[in-house]
Enzyme design. Sequence first.
Site, mmCIF file in Angstrom:
data_model
loop_
_atom_site.group_PDB
_atom_site.id
_atom_site.type_symbol
_atom_site.label_atom_id
_atom_site.label_comp_id
_atom_site.label_asym_id
_atom_site.label_seq_id
_atom_site.Cartn_x
_atom_site.Cartn_y
_atom_site.Cartn_z
ATOM 1 N N ASN A 239 130.597 20.305 87.932
ATOM 2 C CA ASN A 239 131.016 21.713 87.899
ATOM 3 C C ASN A 239 132.532 21.832 87.884
ATOM 4 O O ASN A 239 133.088 22.670 87.168
ATOM 5 C CB ASN A 239 130.438 22.477 89.087
ATOM 6 C CG ASN A 239 128.985 22.830 88.910
ATOM 7 O OD1 ASN A 239 128.411 22.656 87.832
ATOM 8 N ND2 ASN A 239 128.363 23.307 89.970
ATOM 9 N N GLU B 285 133.665 20.970 84.395
ATOM 10 C CA GLU B 285 133.225 22.011 83.446
ATOM 11 C C GLU B 285 134.062 23.283 83.585
ATOM 12 O O GLU B 285 134.537 23.838 82.601
ATOM 13 C CB GLU B 285 131.750 22.320 83.693
ATOM 14 C CG GLU B 285 131.183 23.395 82.796
ATOM 15 C CD GLU B 285 129.721 23.673 83.093
ATOM 16 O OE1 GLU B 285 128.994 23.998 82.138
ATOM 17 O OE2 GLU B 285 129.299 23.583 84.254
#
Length: 195
Positions: free
Chosen positions: A187, A190
């Site tokens: 995460n 990203e």
Amino acid sequence: MSDVGLYGLAVMGQNFALNMASHGFSVCVGNRSQPKVDLTVNRAKAEGNLPLVGSSSVEEFVSKLSKPRKVIILVQAGKPVDATIAALSEYMEEGDLIIDGGNEWFPNSVRRAEELKPKGINFIGMGISGGEEGARNGPSLMPGGPKESYDIIAPILTKCAAQVSDGECVAYCGPVGSGNYIKMVHNGIEYADMQ
């Protein structure tokens, strides 16, 4: 009796339940509110009479699962996960398996695994990536927990994960908490990339 249960039917839960059913696994679904159960059952019928059944209580949900029971939970991280595990574990038995598929802080997964040990219930923390579409058509899965527990759920996960030229997008990540840790790093990369 259903092969696997999925408890928590927001968008990710509904779609991952339908994913498993579309791969030929019989799925029982449950949720705190009955309308989400009914919606998911109706979606399964509309999408080709997929092998998916609903339940109206936690006790009924657990009773519809073949042993050893395999339950994937997809509820909001934090206290809702603890409450869901407490409700499920009341009816589960030694050798059963709970897989938390939410975005959870990895120390919480370690704590939950320890709390379930006295009951003999196994626990996996599993990162899921791909959003709504991935959940329905093939996500990337990052499970961490006891290897023998992963081996129980692996046949389902490998068929339902995203499939690429060199295999499925799932692999055993290591001990409990490792899957959540990998998802946290994922995460971070990203979201930084999206900025």
